[in-house]
Design an enzyme around this catalytic site. Structure first.
Site, PDB file in Angstrom:
ATOM      1  N   LYS A 115      17.326  -6.332   0.530  1.00  0.00           N
ATOM      2  CA  LYS A 115      16.210  -6.864   1.323  1.00  0.00           C
ATOM      3  C   LYS A 115      16.620  -8.165   2.009  1.00  0.00           C
ATOM      4  CE  LYS A 115      11.266  -8.015   0.792  1.00  0.00           C
ATOM      5  NZ  LYS A 115      10.083  -7.986  -0.097  1.00  0.00           N
TER       6      LYS A 115
ATOM      7  N   SER B 255       5.794  -5.512   1.263  1.00  0.00           N
ATOM      8  CA  SER B 255       6.638  -6.086   2.286  1.00  0.00           C
ATOM      9  C   SER B 255       8.052  -5.518   2.320  1.00  0.00           C
ATOM     10  CB  SER B 255       6.725  -7.604   2.100  1.00  0.00           C
ATOM     11  OG  SER B 255       7.440  -7.943   0.936  1.00  0.00           O
TER      12      SER B 255
ATOM     13  N   SER C 197       5.037  -5.772  -3.382  1.00  0.00           N
ATOM     14  CA  SER C 197       5.922  -5.426  -2.275  1.00  0.00           C
ATOM     15  C   SER C 197       6.970  -4.380  -2.579  1.00  0.00           C
ATOM     16  CB  SER C 197       6.669  -6.672  -1.817  1.00  0.00           C
ATOM     17  OG  SER C 197       5.867  -7.381  -0.951  1.00  0.00           O
TER      18      SER C 197
HETATM   19  N1  GLN Z   1       0.870  -7.907  -0.015  1.00  0.00           N
HETATM   20  C1  GLN Z   1       1.111  -9.007  -0.860  1.00  0.00           C
HETATM   21  C2  GLN Z   1       1.165 -10.289  -0.054  1.00  0.00           C
HETATM   22  O1  GLN Z   1       1.105 -10.209   1.120  1.00  0.00           O
HETATM   23  C3  GLN Z   1       2.368  -8.810  -1.653  1.00  0.00           C
HETATM   24  C4  GLN Z   1       3.602  -9.111  -0.924  1.00  0.00           C
HETATM   25  C5  GLN Z   1       4.821  -9.241  -1.810  1.00  0.00           C
HETATM   26  O2  GLN Z   1       4.843  -8.759  -2.934  1.00  0.00           O
HETATM   27  N2  GLN Z   1       5.834  -9.938  -1.316  1.00  0.00           N
HETATM   28  O3  GLN Z   1       1.266 -11.335  -0.582  1.00  0.00           O
END
Ligand code: GLN
Length: 442
Positions: free
Chosen positions: A46, A120, A144
């Site tokens: 990532k 994400s 995410s």
């Molecule tokens: N959707 C969640 C956020 O926007 C989780 C994102 C993540 O785990 N990086 O914070």
């Protein structure tokens, strides 16, 4: 254990790069594909995890041009075990999002490009779906790993908070960030986890703990979490529960007080932490370099910080507000107390079995169905993935059904340091379940 990775000789690597570049035009899985000839077992990483010599942008314009001169510890450990990084995967900017759309060039769903990939870690899920025997190193703060894994028909494992070194991770919210894995076989994920898990002197928050695999063969369904779940998703989930009962699991329905407040508590804590973590990108040492020193104070910092995308700006503003002295008791401290209470309540349950939920409350949406929903609606889509993330419990999303050709995922959660039980669960599940991928390269 029979792990099996895409293993390439140097001469074969260029062909993979060509295939991936072609796929990338369609799906935007990668922010960067490394064309330097290499060999070994192929993984992807990532874009918020540093790989020496490859750009690391966390999909943010403010980090354009940043090329770390060092490896994150997870990457280092894998390279020492014969793995090679093929590229850096697309994501929501700094991890802010659930659909992958908060990126300059959003990744698309490998089953149908009109649909979101989830976020994400969008690119990690897409890369895993399109490459043979792939594992991608991803990261979760509040879901995410699970969300994109569910939408792309792959497996996402988020380990216990702290058991993976975060040295070399571009941070989002430090009390919540966890490096983990997206893959499509229990054996491959286990292999990669065994090679990377454990304390690291470069990350003083990391832990060396025995990781167990206790499985009391009991599944808890938390009824008060299921309220906002789409009816169709609920029906499929019921079918899954019957299947798991026939595999010897006892299913019990329970409710856990306050669990429905996990989402507001999570967003209050994560935005507060994000606003301090992002403070370092001000145009000097980190991030976009402002070259015009004749600018006045405000214009100087603004010219760096306007590089942030819309969601990042929203979180910096809200996070800063939430932390302000006059109200921090009302929101921030209350959220901390709530987190403590939810950990205790969930832990009591998890000592006796897994908690199981659908991963997402909706079927995979089309891009145009979620591209302009309001932020609160978007945040509420995390209602099922946030509780284990808020509390640092290991959890895994696995595919279990295909609805009109699109995959559907469910999530199992276990107690701290019992991560390997999730992979045992998956190994058992895989005996009967056939993953369906449209096209796999490599
Ligand atoms: N959707 C969640 C956020 O926007 C989780 C994102 C993540 O785990 N990086 O914070």
């Amino acid at each position: 254990m029979t792990s099996k990775f895409l293993q390439l000789e140097k001469a074969e690597y260029a062909k993979l790069v060509e295939q991936l570049k072609k796929e990338n035009e369609r799906l935007n899985a990668f922010n960067f594909i490394d064309e330097t000839e290499k060999d070994g077992k192929i993984i992807s990483v990532k874009d918020n995890i540093c790989v020496k010599g490859m750009p690391a942008t966390a999909s943010s314009r403010i980090l354009h041009g940043y090329v770390p001169g060092f490896n994150a510890t997870v990457v280092d450990r894998l390279e020492k075990s014969g793995f090679s990084v093929v590229g850096k995967t697309n994501m929501d900017e700094f991890g802010f999002g659930s659909f992958g759309l908060n990126s300059e060039h959003p990744a698309k769903n490998p089953f149908d490009e009109d649909y979101v990939a989830g976020g994400s870690s969008s690119g990690s899920a897409v890369a895993t779906a399109v490459m043979k025997n792939h594992v991608s190193i991803a990261e979760s703060t509040g879901g995410s790993i699970s969300a994109p894994a569910a939408f792309c028909g792959v497996v996402g494992l988020t380990p216990t908070y702290g058991v993976m070194s975060r040295y070399g991770l571009i941070d989002y919210a430090s009390s919540l960030d966890k490096i983990g894995f997206i893959g499509k076989s229990a054996d491959n994920i286990r292999d990669v986890m065994e090679k990377t898990v454990g304390g690291d002197e470069k990350d003083t928050t990391s832990l060396s703990k025995h990781i167990s695999n206790e499985n009391p063969r009991r599944l808890y369904v938390v009824d008060n979490l299921m309220d906002g779940v789409d009816e169709g998703v609920k029906d499929r989930f019921e079918e899954l529960l019957s299947k798991l009962s026939s595999m010897g699991y006892t299913v019990e329905h329970i409710s856990i007080e306050y669990l429905e407040y996990s989402v507001p508590a999570y967003y209050i804590l994560s935005m507060s932490e994000a606003s301090t973590n992002l403070a370092k990108y001000q145009g000097f040492k980190y991030g976009f370099k402002v070259k015009d020193f004749s600018l006045n104070y405000n214009d100087f910092f603004m010219s760096a910080r306007k590089q942030f995308g819309k969601e990042a700006k929203r979180r910096v503003i809200l996070g800063t507000f939430i932390r302000s002295k006059s109200i921090k008791q009302k929101y921030y401290e209350k959220s901390l107390a709530l987190r403590r209470s939810i950990i205790d309540k969930m832990k009591k349950i998890l000592e006796n079995g897994f908690i199981i939920t659908p991963t997402m409350p909706i079927f995979t949406p089309k891009i145009n169905e979620v591209s302009d929903i309001n932020p609160v609606e978007a945040y509420s889509m995390d209602m099922l993935t946030v509780p284990p993330n808020l509390c640092g419990f290991p959890h895994m999303s696995f595919p279990y059904f295909y609805e009109k050709g699109m995959p559907l995922g469910a999530q199992v959660i276990t107690d701290h340091f019992n991560d390997y039980s999730l992979l045992d669960f998956l190994s058992e599940w895989e005996k009967d379940f056939k993953y369906r991928f449209k096209k796999e390269v490599g």
